[in-house]
Design a protein around this motif. Structure first.
Motif, PDB file in Angstrom:
ATOM      1  N   ASN A 132      36.149  67.802  38.665  1.00  0.00           N
ATOM      2  CA  ASN A 132      37.072  66.925  38.063  1.00  0.00           C
ATOM      3  C   ASN A 132      36.939  67.370  36.308  1.00  0.00           C
ATOM      4  O   ASN A 132      37.501  66.697  35.770  1.00  0.00           O
ATOM      5  CB  ASN A 132      36.784  65.336  38.128  1.00  0.00           C
ATOM      6  N   THR A 193      31.132  61.373  39.966  1.00  0.00           N
ATOM      7  CA  THR A 193      32.653  60.800  40.150  1.00  0.00           C
ATOM      8  C   THR A 193      32.675  59.383  40.526  1.00  0.00           C
ATOM      9  O   THR A 193      32.130  59.203  41.677  1.00  0.00           O
ATOM     10  CB  THR A 193      33.605  61.872  40.658  1.00  0.00           C
ATOM     11  N   GLY A 195      35.622  56.678  41.777  1.00  0.00           N
ATOM     12  CA  GLY A 195      37.156  56.332  41.752  1.00  0.00           C
ATOM     13  C   GLY A 195      37.626  54.759  41.073  1.00  0.00           C
ATOM     14  O   GLY A 195      36.737  54.077  41.354  1.00  0.00           O
ATOM     15  N   LYS A 206      40.319  58.698  38.672  1.00  0.00           N
ATOM     16  CA  LYS A 206      38.858  58.987  38.787  1.00  0.00           C
ATOM     17  C   LYS A 206      38.220  58.923  37.516  1.00  0.00           C
ATOM     18  O   LYS A 206      38.756  59.613  36.598  1.00  0.00           O
ATOM     19  CB  LYS A 206      38.394  60.115  39.674  1.00  0.00           C
TER      20      LYS A 206
END
Length: 253
Positions: A132, A193, A195, A206
Protein backbone atom coordinates in the motif's frame (compact mmCIF):
# COMPACT_ATOMS: atom_id res chain seq x y z
CA UNK A 1 9.50 4.94 25.71
CA UNK A 2 11.24 8.12 24.61
CA UNK A 3 9.12 10.52 22.56
CA UNK A 4 10.33 12.25 19.35
CA UNK A 5 12.16 15.52 20.06
CA UNK A 6 12.94 18.34 17.55
CA UNK A 7 16.37 18.48 15.91
CA UNK A 8 18.01 21.94 16.02
CA UNK A 9 17.43 23.94 12.84
CA UNK A 10 20.71 25.90 12.70
CA UNK A 11 24.39 25.00 13.02
CA UNK A 12 27.39 27.34 13.24
CA UNK A 13 31.06 26.43 12.77
CA UNK A 14 30.60 22.67 13.19
CA UNK A 15 33.68 20.63 12.25
CA UNK A 16 33.71 16.86 11.65
CA UNK A 17 35.40 14.50 9.18
CA UNK A 18 37.80 17.27 8.08
CA UNK A 19 35.11 19.74 6.99
CA UNK A 20 33.51 22.74 8.65
CA UNK A 21 29.90 23.54 7.82
CA UNK A 22 27.06 25.91 8.68
CA UNK A 23 23.28 25.56 8.36
CA UNK A 24 21.48 28.88 8.04
CA UNK A 25 17.93 30.02 7.36
CA UNK A 26 14.60 28.78 8.61
CA UNK A 27 12.11 28.31 5.78
CA UNK A 28 14.37 26.89 3.03
CA UNK A 29 17.73 26.37 4.77
CA UNK A 30 21.17 26.81 3.23
CA UNK A 31 23.95 24.30 3.86
CA UNK A 32 27.34 26.02 3.54
CA UNK A 33 30.53 23.92 3.57
CA UNK A 34 34.14 25.07 3.89
CA UNK A 35 36.23 22.79 1.67
CA UNK A 36 39.89 22.05 2.33
CA UNK A 37 41.34 18.59 1.75
CA UNK A 38 38.04 16.66 1.95
CA UNK A 39 35.81 16.70 -1.13
CA UNK A 40 32.03 16.34 -0.97
CA UNK A 41 29.58 14.91 -3.51
CA UNK A 42 26.00 15.99 -4.09
CA UNK A 43 23.03 15.90 -6.44
CA UNK A 44 23.63 18.49 -9.14
CA UNK A 45 20.34 20.36 -8.73
CA UNK A 46 20.94 21.26 -5.07
CA UNK A 47 23.93 23.55 -5.75
CA UNK A 48 23.09 27.10 -4.64
CA UNK A 49 26.40 28.97 -5.01
CA UNK A 50 30.16 28.40 -4.85
CA UNK A 51 33.38 30.37 -4.78
CA UNK A 52 35.30 30.33 -8.05
CA UNK A 53 38.16 28.37 -6.45
CA UNK A 54 35.84 25.35 -6.16
CA UNK A 55 35.57 23.14 -9.24
CA UNK A 56 32.90 20.54 -10.01
CA UNK A 57 33.29 17.14 -11.65
CA UNK A 58 31.09 14.10 -12.26
CA UNK A 59 31.23 10.99 -10.11
CA UNK A 60 29.67 7.75 -11.34
CA UNK A 61 27.92 5.65 -8.72
CA UNK A 62 28.24 1.85 -8.63
CA UNK A 63 25.32 -0.14 -10.03
CA UNK A 64 24.46 2.53 -12.59
CA UNK A 65 22.15 0.35 -14.69
CA UNK A 66 20.13 -0.78 -11.68
CA UNK A 67 19.91 2.80 -10.41
CA UNK A 68 18.67 4.02 -13.83
CA UNK A 69 15.98 1.33 -13.95
CA UNK A 70 14.92 2.32 -10.44
CA UNK A 71 14.59 5.98 -11.48
CA UNK A 72 17.45 7.01 -9.17
CA UNK A 73 20.50 9.19 -9.80
CA UNK A 74 23.45 7.24 -11.22
CA UNK A 75 25.76 10.23 -11.53
CA UNK A 76 26.43 12.73 -8.78
CA UNK A 77 28.66 15.79 -8.80
CA UNK A 78 31.81 16.09 -6.71
CA UNK A 79 33.89 19.06 -5.61
CA UNK A 80 37.57 19.63 -6.16
CA UNK A 81 39.67 22.52 -4.90
CA UNK A 82 39.19 24.64 -1.80
CA UNK A 83 36.73 27.33 -0.83
CA UNK A 84 33.10 27.60 0.17
CA UNK A 85 30.10 25.98 -1.47
CA UNK A 86 26.42 26.12 -0.54
CA UNK A 87 23.43 23.88 -1.20
CA UNK A 88 19.66 24.14 -0.86
CA UNK A 89 16.61 22.15 -1.90
CA UNK A 90 13.59 23.89 -3.40
CA UNK A 91 11.31 22.97 -0.54
CA UNK A 92 10.50 24.31 2.93
CA UNK A 93 12.09 22.13 5.54
CA UNK A 94 15.18 21.43 7.56
CA UNK A 95 18.78 20.49 6.75
CA UNK A 96 19.93 17.63 8.99
CA UNK A 97 23.63 16.71 9.42
CA UNK A 98 24.46 13.09 10.29
CA UNK A 99 27.93 12.36 11.67
CA UNK A 100 29.02 8.77 10.97
CA UNK A 101 32.01 7.25 12.73
CA UNK A 102 34.11 4.83 10.72
CA UNK A 103 32.06 1.68 10.01
CA UNK A 104 28.67 3.21 10.87
CA UNK A 105 25.77 3.19 8.41
CA UNK A 106 22.52 5.04 7.73
CA UNK A 107 19.27 4.23 5.91
CA UNK A 108 17.64 7.25 4.24
CA UNK A 109 14.36 7.78 2.46
CA UNK A 110 14.92 8.20 -1.31
CA UNK A 111 15.29 11.69 -2.84
CA UNK A 112 16.16 13.42 0.45
CA UNK A 113 19.94 13.31 0.22
CA UNK A 114 21.70 16.68 -0.21
CA UNK A 115 25.44 16.05 0.10
CA UNK A 116 28.06 13.86 1.78
CA UNK A 117 31.78 13.71 2.32
CA UNK A 118 33.46 11.75 -0.45
CA UNK A 119 34.74 8.90 1.71
CA UNK A 120 31.68 6.71 2.16
CA UNK A 121 29.77 4.03 0.28
CA UNK A 122 26.48 5.15 -1.31
CA UNK A 123 24.12 2.40 -2.44
CA UNK A 124 20.39 1.71 -2.39
CA UNK A 125 17.96 -1.01 -1.44
CA UNK A 126 14.56 -1.80 -2.85
CA UNK A 127 12.01 -2.34 -0.08
CA UNK A 128 9.61 -4.97 -1.37
CA UNK A 129 6.26 -6.16 -0.16
CA UNK A 130 4.99 -2.79 1.03
CA UNK A 131 1.86 -3.10 -1.12
CA UNK A 132 0.00 0.00 0.00
CA UNK A 133 3.00 2.31 -0.15
CA UNK A 134 3.08 2.12 -3.93
CA UNK A 135 -0.22 1.99 -5.76
CA UNK A 136 1.66 -0.21 -8.24
CA UNK A 137 2.54 -2.60 -5.42
CA UNK A 138 6.28 -2.84 -6.21
CA UNK A 139 7.80 -1.25 -3.13
CA UNK A 140 10.05 1.79 -2.79
CA UNK A 141 13.75 2.59 -2.54
CA UNK A 142 15.99 3.49 0.36
CA UNK A 143 19.42 5.13 0.11
CA UNK A 144 22.12 3.41 2.16
CA UNK A 145 25.28 5.13 3.35
CA UNK A 146 28.25 3.58 5.13
CA UNK A 147 31.39 5.30 6.42
CA UNK A 148 33.93 2.95 4.86
CA UNK A 149 37.04 5.17 4.96
CA UNK A 150 37.17 7.05 8.24
CA UNK A 151 34.58 9.39 9.74
CA UNK A 152 32.04 10.89 7.33
CA UNK A 153 29.03 13.22 7.15
CA UNK A 154 25.72 12.92 5.32
CA UNK A 155 23.46 15.97 5.01
CA UNK A 156 19.75 15.40 4.41
CA UNK A 157 16.73 17.57 3.65
CA UNK A 158 13.71 16.88 5.82
CA UNK A 159 10.39 18.29 4.67
CA UNK A 160 8.81 20.47 7.34
CA UNK A 161 10.41 19.98 10.74
CA UNK A 162 12.40 16.93 11.79
CA UNK A 163 12.06 15.06 15.08
CA UNK A 164 14.34 12.33 16.42
CA UNK A 165 13.47 9.39 18.66
CA UNK A 166 15.79 6.75 20.12
CA UNK A 167 14.04 3.38 20.20
CA UNK A 168 15.15 0.85 22.78
CA UNK A 169 15.61 -2.83 22.04
CA UNK A 170 12.20 -4.14 20.94
CA UNK A 171 10.45 -0.77 21.29
CA UNK A 172 8.06 0.02 18.44
CA UNK A 173 6.57 3.14 16.90
CA UNK A 174 3.95 3.44 14.15
CA UNK A 175 4.65 6.29 11.72
CA UNK A 176 2.57 7.66 8.85
CA UNK A 177 4.00 6.09 5.71
CA UNK A 178 5.38 9.33 4.26
CA UNK A 179 6.73 10.74 7.51
CA UNK A 180 10.02 8.99 8.25
CA UNK A 181 13.30 10.53 7.05
CA UNK A 182 16.11 8.21 8.16
CA UNK A 183 16.88 5.36 10.52
CA UNK A 184 19.80 3.39 11.85
CA UNK A 185 20.28 0.07 10.02
CA UNK A 186 19.49 -1.71 13.30
CA UNK A 187 15.91 -0.35 13.21
CA UNK A 188 13.54 -2.75 11.44
CA UNK A 189 10.77 -1.50 9.11
CA UNK A 190 7.52 -3.23 8.22
CA UNK A 191 4.22 -2.09 6.74
CA UNK A 192 1.06 -2.48 8.81
CA UNK A 193 -2.31 -2.23 7.06
CA UNK A 194 -5.74 -1.90 8.64
CA UNK A 195 -8.93 -2.20 6.63
CA UNK A 196 -11.55 0.54 7.05
CA UNK A 197 -14.83 -1.33 7.23
CA UNK A 198 -17.39 1.22 8.29
CA UNK A 199 -18.53 4.79 7.77
CA UNK A 200 -17.87 6.81 4.65
CA UNK A 201 -15.32 4.34 3.24
CA UNK A 202 -17.88 1.54 3.08
CA UNK A 203 -15.26 -1.19 3.49
CA UNK A 204 -13.27 -0.14 0.41
CA UNK A 205 -10.34 1.69 1.98
CA UNK A 206 -7.21 0.79 3.88
CA UNK A 207 -5.01 2.67 6.31
CA UNK A 208 -1.29 1.90 6.05
CA UNK A 209 1.58 3.00 8.24
CA UNK A 210 5.16 1.94 8.90
CA UNK A 211 6.03 0.10 12.11
CA UNK A 212 9.61 0.60 13.29
CA UNK A 213 11.22 -1.69 15.83
CA UNK A 214 14.35 -0.72 17.78
CA UNK A 215 17.05 -0.52 18.84
CA UNK A 216 18.30 2.62 17.11
CA UNK A 217 17.48 6.13 15.97
CA UNK A 218 14.49 7.09 13.85
CA UNK A 219 13.85 10.56 12.37
CA UNK A 220 10.36 11.80 11.54
CA UNK A 221 9.50 14.67 9.18
CA UNK A 222 6.28 16.63 9.57
CA UNK A 223 5.66 17.30 5.86
CA UNK A 224 5.69 14.73 3.07
CA UNK A 225 6.30 15.66 -0.56
CA UNK A 226 6.12 12.90 -3.18
CA UNK A 227 9.58 12.20 -4.69
CA UNK A 228 8.93 13.55 -8.19
CA UNK A 229 12.60 14.35 -8.91
CA UNK A 230 14.01 11.67 -11.16
CA UNK A 231 10.97 9.42 -10.69
CA UNK A 232 8.28 8.13 -12.99
CA UNK A 233 4.55 8.37 -12.29
CA UNK A 234 4.51 5.08 -10.39
CA UNK A 235 7.45 5.88 -8.14
CA UNK A 236 6.00 9.32 -7.48
CA UNK A 237 3.18 7.69 -5.53
CA UNK A 238 5.62 5.98 -3.15
CA UNK A 239 4.74 5.96 0.51
CA UNK A 240 1.54 7.96 0.24
CA UNK A 241 -0.04 5.56 2.75
CA UNK A 242 -1.90 7.15 5.64
CA UNK A 243 -5.39 8.55 5.56
CA UNK A 244 -4.88 10.36 2.24
CA UNK A 245 -3.74 7.13 0.70
CA UNK A 246 -6.76 5.36 2.08
CA UNK A 247 -9.10 7.90 0.52
CA UNK A 248 -7.33 7.90 -2.85
CA UNK A 249 -7.02 4.13 -2.87
CA UNK A 250 -10.71 3.70 -2.08
CA UNK A 251 -11.79 6.10 -4.81
CA UNK A 252 -9.59 4.56 -7.52
CA UNK A 253 -10.59 0.92 -6.96
Amino acid sequence: MNLPEPIPTSVRDETFADVTYHIRGQLVPELQIELSERAVFFEHHVLLWKQTTVDIELKKLPGAIKRKIAGLEFFVTRTSGTGRIAFSRDSPGQCVPLHLAHGEGLDVREHQFIAATDNLDYSFERIKGVQNMLLGGSGFFMDKFRASDGDAIVWLHGHGNVFLVALGDGEQLDVEAGAWLYKDPSVQLEAVTMGLKSGVFGGGGKLTWNRFTGPGRLAIQTLFIAPLEGADSTAATAATGGLAGAIIGGLTR
